[in-house]
Design a protein around this motif. Sequence first.
Motif, PDB file in Angstrom:
ATOM      1  N   PHE A 187       0.842  -1.207   0.000  1.00 20.64           N
ATOM      2  CA  PHE A 187       0.000   0.000   0.000  1.00 20.64           C
ATOM      3  C   PHE A 187       0.875   1.253   0.000  1.00 20.64           C
ATOM      4  O   PHE A 187       0.778   2.095   0.896  1.00 20.64           O
ATOM      5  N   PRO A 188       1.730   1.416  -1.000  1.00 22.41           N
ATOM      6  CA  PRO A 188       2.675   2.546  -0.968  1.00 22.41           C
ATOM      7  C   PRO A 188       2.000   3.911  -0.970  1.00 22.41           C
ATOM      8  O   PRO A 188       2.564   4.874  -0.423  1.00 22.41           O
ATOM      9  N   ASP A 189       0.816   4.020  -1.550  1.00 27.32           N
ATOM     10  CA  ASP A 189       0.143   5.315  -1.635  1.00 27.32           C
ATOM     11  C   ASP A 189      -0.676   5.641  -0.393  1.00 27.32           C
ATOM     12  O   ASP A 189      -1.169   6.767  -0.262  1.00 27.32           O
ATOM     13  N   ARG A 190      -0.827   4.685   0.514  1.00 23.42           N
ATOM     14  CA  ARG A 190      -1.648   4.917   1.710  1.00 23.42           C
ATOM     15  C   ARG A 190      -0.829   4.966   2.995  1.00 23.42           C
ATOM     16  O   ARG A 190      -1.324   5.451   4.006  1.00 23.42           O
ATOM     17  N   VAL A 191       0.391   4.472   2.964  1.00 25.10           N
ATOM     18  CA  VAL A 191       1.207   4.414   4.177  1.00 25.10           C
ATOM     19  C   VAL A 191       1.886   5.759   4.410  1.00 25.10           C
ATOM     20  O   VAL A 191       2.665   6.234   3.579  1.00 25.10           O
ATOM     21  N   ASP A 192       1.596   6.376   5.556  1.00 25.58           N
ATOM     22  CA  ASP A 192       2.151   7.686   5.894  1.00 25.58           C
ATOM     23  C   ASP A 192       3.367   7.600   6.809  1.00 25.58           C
ATOM     24  O   ASP A 192       4.109   8.583   6.919  1.00 25.58           O
ATOM     25  N   SER A 193       3.568   6.492   7.489  1.00 23.01           N
ATOM     26  CA  SER A 193       4.772   6.342   8.320  1.00 23.01           C
ATOM     27  C   SER A 193       4.979   4.879   8.670  1.00 23.01           C
ATOM     28  O   SER A 193       4.042   4.077   8.636  1.00 23.01           O
ATOM     29  N   LEU A 194       6.220   4.572   9.017  1.00 25.13           N
ATOM     30  CA  LEU A 194       6.596   3.220   9.410  1.00 25.13           C
ATOM     31  C   LEU A 194       7.592   3.337  10.568  1.00 25.13           C
ATOM     32  O   LEU A 194       8.598   4.041  10.457  1.00 25.13           O
ATOM     33  N   THR A 195       7.282   2.678  11.682  1.00 27.26           N
ATOM     34  CA  THR A 195       8.155   2.680  12.860  1.00 27.26           C
ATOM     35  C   THR A 195       8.636   1.255  13.101  1.00 27.26           C
ATOM     36  O   THR A 195       7.814   0.341  13.239  1.00 27.26           O
ATOM     37  N   LEU A 196       9.939   1.072  13.162  1.00 26.77           N
ATOM     38  CA  LEU A 196      10.527  -0.257  13.344  1.00 26.77           C
ATOM     39  C   LEU A 196      11.393  -0.246  14.599  1.00 26.77           C
ATOM     40  O   LEU A 196      12.348   0.529  14.687  1.00 26.77           O
ATOM     41  N   ILE A 197      11.054  -1.107  15.552  1.00 27.65           N
ATOM     42  CA  ILE A 197      11.790  -1.203  16.808  1.00 27.65           C
ATOM     43  C   ILE A 197      12.652  -2.467  16.763  1.00 27.65           C
ATOM     44  O   ILE A 197      12.144  -3.583  16.729  1.00 27.65           O
ATOM     45  N   GLU A 198      13.960  -2.269  16.693  1.00 25.93           N
ATOM     46  CA  GLU A 198      14.913  -3.373  16.589  1.00 25.93           C
ATOM     47  C   GLU A 198      14.489  -4.397  15.531  1.00 25.93           C
ATOM     48  O   GLU A 198      14.288  -5.582  15.829  1.00 25.93           O
ATOM     49  N   PRO A 199      14.330  -3.955  14.280  1.00 28.53           N
ATOM     50  CA  PRO A 199      13.916  -4.890  13.231  1.00 28.53           C
ATOM     51  C   PRO A 199      14.982  -5.942  12.957  1.00 28.53           C
ATOM     52  O   PRO A 199      16.175  -5.643  12.891  1.00 28.53           O
ATOM     53  N   ALA A 200      14.538  -7.181  12.804  1.00 29.81           N
ATOM     54  CA  ALA A 200      15.458  -8.308  12.567  1.00 29.81           C
ATOM     55  C   ALA A 200      15.652  -8.507  11.070  1.00 29.81           C
ATOM     56  O   ALA A 200      15.348  -9.569  10.523  1.00 29.81           O
ATOM     57  N   ALA A 201      16.191  -7.492  10.405  1.00 31.72           N
ATOM     58  CA  ALA A 201      16.368  -7.533   8.950  1.00 31.72           C
ATOM     59  C   ALA A 201      17.695  -8.212   8.604  1.00 31.72           C
ATOM     60  O   ALA A 201      18.568  -7.619   7.956  1.00 31.72           O
ATOM     61  N   PHE A 202      17.821  -9.469   8.998  1.00 29.25           N
ATOM     62  CA  PHE A 202      19.093 -10.168   8.847  1.00 29.25           C
ATOM     63  C   PHE A 202      19.408 -10.491   7.388  1.00 29.25           C
ATOM     64  O   PHE A 202      20.585 -10.687   7.038  1.00 29.25           O
ATOM     65  N   ALA A 203      18.400 -10.549   6.537  1.00 26.09           N
ATOM     66  CA  ALA A 203      18.662 -10.809   5.116  1.00 26.09           C
ATOM     67  C   ALA A 203      19.527  -9.705   4.516  1.00 26.09           C
ATOM     68  O   ALA A 203      20.325  -9.960   3.607  1.00 26.09           O
ATOM     69  N   LEU A 204      19.378  -8.474   5.011  1.00 24.01           N
ATOM     70  CA  LEU A 204      20.212  -7.379   4.517  1.00 24.01           C
ATOM     71  C   LEU A 204      21.686  -7.618   4.824  1.00 24.01           C
ATOM     72  O   LEU A 204      22.564  -7.247   4.034  1.00 24.01           O
ATOM     73  N   LEU A 205      21.974  -8.211   5.977  1.00 26.16           N
ATOM     74  CA  LEU A 205      23.357  -8.484   6.342  1.00 26.16           C
ATOM     75  C   LEU A 205      23.945  -9.588   5.473  1.00 26.16           C
ATOM     76  O   LEU A 205      25.101  -9.522   5.059  1.00 26.16           O
ATOM     77  N   GLU A 206      23.133 -10.612   5.175  1.00 25.84           N
ATOM     78  CA  GLU A 206      23.600 -11.672   4.277  1.00 25.84           C
ATOM     79  C   GLU A 206      23.824 -11.136   2.879  1.00 25.84           C
ATOM     80  O   GLU A 206      24.811 -11.472   2.216  1.00 25.84           O
TER      81      GLU A 206
END
Length: 355
Positions: A187-206
């Motif tokens: 929903f890119p046209d409807r999302v006004d903000s995104l808050t991430l608390i300690e996101p486990a985005a480990f795929a980015l590290l790989e």
Amino acid sequence: MSAAPVPAKPKKKKKARAGGPGLTIPILRALRPPKERAPSTAAPLTLPPEGPEADRLAWDGAALDGPRGPITTAPPRDHEITVRGKRIVARRFGPDNAEAALIAAHGWGAHGGRWTPLAQSLAARVAVIAPDLPGYGRSDPPPEDENPIFAHDAAALAEIARDAAPRLHLIASGFGAEGAVRAALRFPDRVDSLTLIEPAAFALLEQAQDPRRMEAHDLALGVLAMIGFGDAAAASRRMAEFWGGEGAVETLTEEARAYLGACAPRAEAEMRALSFRAPGALLFEDYQRITAPMLVIYSERAPLCLRAAAARILRAAPAARLETLQLGRPFLSPLAADGPAARFLEEQLGRPEAP
């Protein structure tokens, strides 16, 4: 007479580094369960009572350690939907016909009740919907198919978002960020903000071959090995201490510990879905597509792999900013009514709507 040539010494084979590709992939394959499974008969998990003990459980691994804002609104209402034939139960705060909705995705070992202080502080301005993600709380286990667990989380969040309100804000913690980011991309046209608390985005590290990924590899290997040997309690303890620090489980009651033990199937599914080789993994280019304002929060004492993942998100997302909490773990103050998440959301709710 010339001397006889000296025979070359045979080259020694290099040993695969512990936790590296030579070790990780075979172990993960060895621990993979059989593809044919009996249909699940698991009932929804039994939650501890709402209130202080629920706060201690609804942590992503921590007891409350921060200021609490005033609770000024009515208790939440149950909100149920069906997604892919499974029941998803959510807590809903605030008006039914709000112009904006905040959708909150908890992390491992928690349930939608963890967002209560934050939700009740914002409910006068925005509808807040906090589901128990599939396999948690009162929601059904996810369907038993080939989709990674975060795809089921995203499907539940997207179904909630579809009719929640014209404008959307999303907040997530830990592994909950994997589903929330996927839902935001729908929903890119409807999302006004995104808050991430300690996101486990480990795929980015790989993806970046960041050496700090090894801490996440160790977590995955340990949890999968414990589950593979039938020790769900040890696997849950390992997860709890990753998020809440050493001794985190000892701060909880027996009832809360039993809930964490019952979350072991989710831990297994999440460990298998975190690799950048998993179907639909979130990569650097996916975060580049998120143009809405984004706040990333972590504690200065968070595990190194979480801090590294946050740094990768900040490099990718064009409108992302960071808030580092100068306090120890365990903590829950990001979710307090006067914490950084609430301040950021108040700011975004007051921002004029983009044309």
